[in-house]
Design a protein around this motif. Structure first.
Motif, short mmCIF file in Angstrom:
data_model
loop_
_atom_site.label_atom_id
_atom_site.label_comp_id
_atom_site.label_asym_id
_atom_site.label_seq_id
_atom_site.Cartn_x
_atom_site.Cartn_y
_atom_site.Cartn_z
N GLY A 18 -1.05 10.66 2.42
CA GLY A 18 -2.03 11.74 2.50
C GLY A 18 -3.22 11.43 3.38
N SER A 19 -3.47 10.14 3.66
CA SER A 19 -4.60 9.76 4.51
C SER A 19 -4.27 9.83 5.99
CB SER A 19 -5.08 8.34 4.17
OG SER A 19 -4.05 7.39 4.43
N SER A 36 -9.80 3.26 4.93
CA SER A 36 -10.82 3.06 3.89
C SER A 36 -10.71 1.64 3.34
CB SER A 36 -10.63 4.07 2.75
OG SER A 36 -10.72 5.40 3.24
N ASP A 37 -11.86 1.01 3.14
CA ASP A 37 -11.92 -0.34 2.55
C ASP A 37 -11.08 -1.35 3.33
OD1 ASP A 37 -13.53 0.68 0.50
OD2 ASP A 37 -11.77 1.26 -0.67
N TYR A 43 -1.65 3.30 7.41
CA TYR A 43 -1.63 3.69 8.82
C TYR A 43 -0.53 2.98 9.59
CZ TYR A 43 -3.03 3.40 13.72
OH TYR A 43 -3.04 3.40 15.09
N ARG A 44 -0.44 1.65 9.39
CA ARG A 44 0.57 0.87 10.11
C ARG A 44 1.99 1.23 9.65
NH1 ARG A 44 -1.56 -3.23 13.07
NH2 ARG A 44 -3.82 -3.43 12.88
N GLU A 45 2.12 1.52 8.37
CA GLU A 45 3.43 1.96 7.87
C GLU A 45 3.81 3.31 8.48
OE1 GLU A 45 5.65 2.95 3.61
OE2 GLU A 45 3.61 2.09 3.65
N ILE A 233 -16.15 9.42 9.72
CA ILE A 233 -14.94 8.76 9.25
C ILE A 233 -14.44 7.83 10.35
CG2 ILE A 233 -14.26 10.65 7.76
CD1 ILE A 233 -12.28 11.53 9.87
N ILE A 234 -13.51 6.98 10.00
CA ILE A 234 -12.88 6.08 10.96
C ILE A 234 -11.51 6.66 11.28
CG2 ILE A 234 -12.09 3.72 11.36
CD1 ILE A 234 -14.08 2.83 9.24
N ILE A 235 -11.24 6.86 12.54
CA ILE A 235 -9.99 7.48 12.96
C ILE A 235 -9.25 6.55 13.89
CG2 ILE A 235 -8.94 9.48 14.08
CD1 ILE A 235 -11.44 11.05 13.43
#
Length: 237
Positions: A18-19, A36-37, A43-45, A233-235
């Motif tokens: 979902g992220s 996050s954290d 993301y890598r998956e 946010i970090i994208i």
């Protein structure tokens, strides 16, 4: 038909977490991950799943043309390890061109504006040539609108509102130069931006199915809309 067919054939290419978000347009696919954290596992998956999906569906994923851009506003950010696709590291860039718009890692639009101004200046040569051949102002204005203004206002609702004053002035200088050449008044860039924003907002308000429809809520007075609240946010792209 090409964008429609691409979306049809890749309808099952969806994010697993979902992220993450996957944006598909013609043959250009972008993966956006919210980190996050310092947990980049999802993301890598997602990148690995996309590469595996391409193999399964006989699509060639060109790693050499794949770019990664990181938006990180933290002062003491930890170094981000590179992303690998089939053992090849993805090149990390400070800016890249996405659907005609240059996006920078600091989300400042100076690079995008300078590219637009440079391209517009090249078209001014042809506008001067038409004037030397004694074409009417109406023809010059039409030429400007369909060859120069269309460049300066490409996706203007996305980036113009966050441009610096120097970027605004650079864009408007092109308009003033074209105005002197054409010998007729031309609309200012900020007026075009305002008109298109209002038009876009009006369409969203009238369309309950639009993803951004819920962002427009009226104040108790019923005469004005609430201001939108945003956060940094970090994208990863």
């Amino acid at each position: 038909m090409s964008p429609f067919l691409y979306s049809l054939f890749t309808h099952d290419c969806r994010p697993a977490d979902g992220s993450d978000t996957i944006i598909k347009f013609v043959d250009d696919t972008t993966v956006i991950g919210l980190i996050s954290d310092n947990d980049e596992a999802a993301y890598r998956e997602e990148v690995d799943c996309l590469a595996e999906w391409c193999d399964t569906n006989n699509l060639l994923l060109n790693t050499e043309k794949t770019k990664e851009l990181i938006v990180d506003y933290r002062r003491n950010a930890d170094p981000h390890p590179p992303v690998y696709i089939k053992g090849t590291a993805v090149e990390r860039v400070s800016s890249f061109k996405f659907l005609g718009v240059h996006i920078s890692e600091d989300l400042i639009w100076t690079t995008n504006c300078s590219k637009l101004v440079k391209k517009a200046h090249q078209r001014l040569f042809f506008l001067r040539t038409l004037r030397k051949n004694h074409l009417s102002s109406d023809i010059l204005v039409n030429f400007y609108r369909f060859t120069i203004e269309i460049i300066l206002t490409n996706c203007i609702t996305v980036w113009y509102g966050n441009c610096s004053a120097s970027d605004w002035k650079a864009l408007q200088r092109v308009v003033k130069t074209a105005q002197r050449i054409a010998g007729a008044p031309l609309p200012a860039i900020k007026d075009i931006y305002r008109k298109r924003c209002l038009k876009r907002a009006g369409k969203i308000i009238k369309d309950p199915s639009h993803p951004s429809h819920g962002l427009f809520t009226l104040l108790p007075s019923g005469r004005r809309y609430r201001s939108l609240r945003t956060k940094i946010i970090i994208i990863n792209l």
